[in-house]
Design a protein around this motif. Structure first.
Motif, PDB file in Angstrom:
ATOM      1  N   PHE A 114       0.819  -1.217   0.000  1.00 48.94           N
ATOM      2  CA  PHE A 114       0.000   0.000   0.000  1.00 48.94           C
ATOM      3  C   PHE A 114       0.852   1.267   0.000  1.00 48.94           C
ATOM      4  N   ASN A 115       2.156   1.116  -0.270  1.00 49.34           N
ATOM      5  CA  ASN A 115       3.099   2.234  -0.279  1.00 49.34           C
ATOM      6  C   ASN A 115       3.105   3.007   1.036  1.00 49.34           C
ATOM      7  N   ILE A 116       3.036   2.272   2.128  1.00 51.26           N
ATOM      8  CA  ILE A 116       3.083   2.861   3.464  1.00 51.26           C
ATOM      9  C   ILE A 116       4.408   2.452   4.091  1.00 51.26           C
ATOM     10  N   ASP A 117       5.080   3.394   4.728  1.00 52.98           N
ATOM     11  CA  ASP A 117       6.358   3.137   5.368  1.00 52.98           C
ATOM     12  C   ASP A 117       6.233   1.987   6.369  1.00 52.98           C
ATOM     13  N   ALA A 118       7.105   1.001   6.263  1.00 50.73           N
ATOM     14  CA  ALA A 118       7.047  -0.177   7.123  1.00 50.73           C
ATOM     15  C   ALA A 118       7.255   0.177   8.596  1.00 50.73           C
ATOM     16  N   GLY A 119       7.870   1.298   8.869  1.00 52.58           N
ATOM     17  CA  GLY A 119       8.045   1.730  10.250  1.00 52.58           C
ATOM     18  C   GLY A 119       6.727   2.018  10.948  1.00 52.58           C
ATOM     19  N   LYS A 120       5.657   2.164  10.167  1.00 47.43           N
ATOM     20  CA  LYS A 120       4.341   2.433  10.748  1.00 47.43           C
ATOM     21  C   LYS A 120       3.643   1.157  11.214  1.00 47.43           C
ATOM     22  N   ALA A 121       4.314   0.022  11.104  1.00 50.64           N
ATOM     23  CA  ALA A 121       3.729  -1.238  11.580  1.00 50.64           C
ATOM     24  C   ALA A 121       3.403  -1.154  13.058  1.00 50.64           C
ATOM     25  N   SER A 122       4.181  -0.389  13.805  1.00 51.47           N
ATOM     26  CA  SER A 122       3.919  -0.263  15.233  1.00 51.47           C
ATOM     27  C   SER A 122       2.644   0.533  15.503  1.00 51.47           C
ATOM     28  N   LEU A 123       2.132   1.276  14.509  1.00 54.37           N
ATOM     29  CA  LEU A 123       0.846   1.966  14.646  1.00 54.37           C
ATOM     30  C   LEU A 123      -0.310   1.037  14.273  1.00 54.37           C
ATOM     31  N   VAL A 124      -0.069   0.158  13.308  1.00 54.60           N
ATOM     32  CA  VAL A 124      -1.118  -0.691  12.772  1.00 54.60           C
ATOM     33  C   VAL A 124      -1.510  -1.797  13.751  1.00 54.60           C
ATOM     34  N   ALA A 125      -0.526  -2.443  14.359  1.00 52.81           N
ATOM     35  CA  ALA A 125      -0.810  -3.597  15.218  1.00 52.81           C
ATOM     36  C   ALA A 125      -1.761  -3.272  16.365  1.00 52.81           C
ATOM     37  N   PRO A 126      -1.552  -2.176  17.125  1.00 50.05           N
ATOM     38  CA  PRO A 126      -2.493  -1.889  18.213  1.00 50.05           C
ATOM     39  C   PRO A 126      -3.903  -1.555  17.715  1.00 50.05           C
ATOM     40  N   LEU A 127      -4.008  -0.877  16.569  1.00 50.87           N
ATOM     41  CA  LEU A 127      -5.324  -0.578  16.005  1.00 50.87           C
ATOM     42  C   LEU A 127      -6.049  -1.872  15.636  1.00 50.87           C
ATOM     43  N   LEU A 128      -5.321  -2.768  15.006  1.00 59.20           N
ATOM     44  CA  LEU A 128      -5.898  -4.045  14.601  1.00 59.20           C
ATOM     45  C   LEU A 128      -6.325  -4.843  15.830  1.00 59.20           C
ATOM     46  N   LEU A 129      -5.481  -4.887  16.847  1.00 53.89           N
ATOM     47  CA  LEU A 129      -5.805  -5.627  18.062  1.00 53.89           C
ATOM     48  C   LEU A 129      -7.041  -5.034  18.749  1.00 53.89           C
ATOM     49  N   ASN A 130      -7.097  -3.731  18.865  1.00 51.39           N
ATOM     50  CA  ASN A 130      -8.259  -3.099  19.498  1.00 51.39           C
ATOM     51  C   ASN A 130      -9.542  -3.382  18.709  1.00 51.39           C
ATOM     52  N   PHE A 131      -9.436  -3.399  17.381  1.00 54.11           N
ATOM     53  CA  PHE A 131     -10.600  -3.730  16.553  1.00 54.11           C
ATOM     54  C   PHE A 131     -11.038  -5.167  16.819  1.00 54.11           C
ATOM     55  N   LEU A 132     -10.080  -6.085  16.841  1.00 53.78           N
ATOM     56  CA  LEU A 132     -10.419  -7.485  17.103  1.00 53.78           C
ATOM     57  C   LEU A 132     -11.081  -7.635  18.469  1.00 53.78           C
ATOM     58  N   LYS A 133     -10.574  -6.919  19.458  1.00 58.69           N
ATOM     59  CA  LYS A 133     -11.164  -6.974  20.803  1.00 58.69           C
ATOM     60  C   LYS A 133     -12.595  -6.448  20.799  1.00 58.69           C
ATOM     61  N   SER A 134     -12.872  -5.457  19.952  1.00 54.62           N
ATOM     62  CA  SER A 134     -14.210  -4.876  19.914  1.00 54.62           C
ATOM     63  C   SER A 134     -15.216  -5.780  19.199  1.00 54.62           C
ATOM     64  N   ARG A 135     -14.736  -6.718  18.379  1.00 50.28           N
ATOM     65  CA  ARG A 135     -15.637  -7.538  17.570  1.00 50.28           C
ATOM     66  C   ARG A 135     -15.699  -9.007  17.976  1.00 50.28           C
ATOM     67  N   LEU A 136     -14.632  -9.513  18.562  1.00 49.47           N
ATOM     68  CA  LEU A 136     -14.533 -10.956  18.790  1.00 49.47           C
ATOM     69  C   LEU A 136     -14.709 -11.328  20.255  1.00 49.47           C
ATOM     70  N   ASP A 137     -15.097 -12.552  20.464  1.00 45.03           N
ATOM     71  CA  ASP A 137     -15.177 -13.129  21.796  1.00 45.03           C
ATOM     72  C   ASP A 137     -13.787 -13.059  22.455  1.00 45.03           C
ATOM     73  N   PRO A 138     -13.713 -12.682  23.723  1.00 49.94           N
ATOM     74  CA  PRO A 138     -12.406 -12.579  24.390  1.00 49.94           C
ATOM     75  C   PRO A 138     -11.571 -13.860  24.326  1.00 49.94           C
ATOM     76  N   LYS A 139     -12.231 -15.021  24.325  1.00 47.26           N
ATOM     77  CA  LYS A 139     -11.481 -16.279  24.219  1.00 47.26           C
ATOM     78  C   LYS A 139     -10.802 -16.401  22.859  1.00 47.26           C
ATOM     79  N   LEU A 140     -11.493 -15.957  21.810  1.00 53.39           N
ATOM     80  CA  LEU A 140     -10.893 -16.009  20.480  1.00 53.39           C
ATOM     81  C   LEU A 140      -9.744 -15.004  20.388  1.00 53.39           C
ATOM     82  N   VAL A 141      -9.917 -13.811  20.949  1.00 50.09           N
ATOM     83  CA  VAL A 141      -8.831 -12.820  20.956  1.00 50.09           C
ATOM     84  C   VAL A 141      -7.616 -13.389  21.686  1.00 50.09           C
ATOM     85  N   SER A 142      -7.855 -14.039  22.808  1.00 49.84           N
ATOM     86  CA  SER A 142      -6.755 -14.653  23.556  1.00 49.84           C
ATOM     87  C   SER A 142      -6.047 -15.709  22.710  1.00 49.84           C
TER      88      SER A 142
END
Length: 181
Positions: A114-142
């Protein structure tokens, strides 16, 4: 949680790019879930995030169609063992990360697609995790964090106590920064 809005704002991309990135990241997670936790867990994820398919269709198509990135990653990563199949310099450099190397390489490859600087991976992971937590059962997130601990560790471990310990991954962002120059 508005994953698309957050990605767009944090990464400075338009809505279509954010949708494509979100869909691609979620498909990457879902593929790992299917491989390591089973088809039922992957199906549960798909049912909880029905927009994932539509988002993924916004991703740029390169090479051999939709599966090109994940297929290419499969060749790069050389399967589960990380010692087989032509891993090359990236996997050698990431070898010290243990099981997290594949996920880190996957996120880096997606960001580059997506032509995004790879150094921004540290921004993406927490956003993705928080999204998963908001949508998925806590056992599945674990379970996801068990098979993909880098989701909690890549951002430095900050606000993700469900990670079950840091596993020493807080320095991944720095490692990525050093690799991608």
């Amino acid at each position: 949680m508005d994953l698309i809005g957050q990605l767009s704002q944090q990464l400075g991309v338009d809505s279509n790019q954010a949708q494509g990135l979100a869909g691609s990241l979620l498909k990457l997670v879902q593929g790992t879930v299917k491989e390591k936790l089973g088809a039922q867990a992957a199906d549960q994820m798909g049912q909880a995030i029905p927009e994932m398919q539509g988002w993924e269709q916004q991703a740029p198509r390169e090479g051999s169609g939709g599966g090109g990135l994940l297929g290419g990653l499969g060749g790069l990563l050389g399967g589960q063992g990380q010692s087989g199949g032509g891993g090359g310099g990236l996997m050698g450099a990431l070898g010290g990360l243990g099981g997290q190397a594949g996920e880190v390489a996957g996120i880096v490859a997606l960001l580059q697609r997506f032509n995004i600087d790879a150094g921004k991976a540290s921004l993406v992971a927490p956003l993705l995790l928080n999204f998963l937590k908001s949508r998925l059962d806590p056992k599945l997130v674990s379970g996801i964090l068990t098979v993909m601990p880098m989701l909690a560790n890549l951002g430095g471990g900050g606000n993700t106590p469900e990670g079950g310990g840091s596993q020493g991954g807080g320095g991944l962002g720095g490692i990525l920064g050093g690799l991608i120059r």
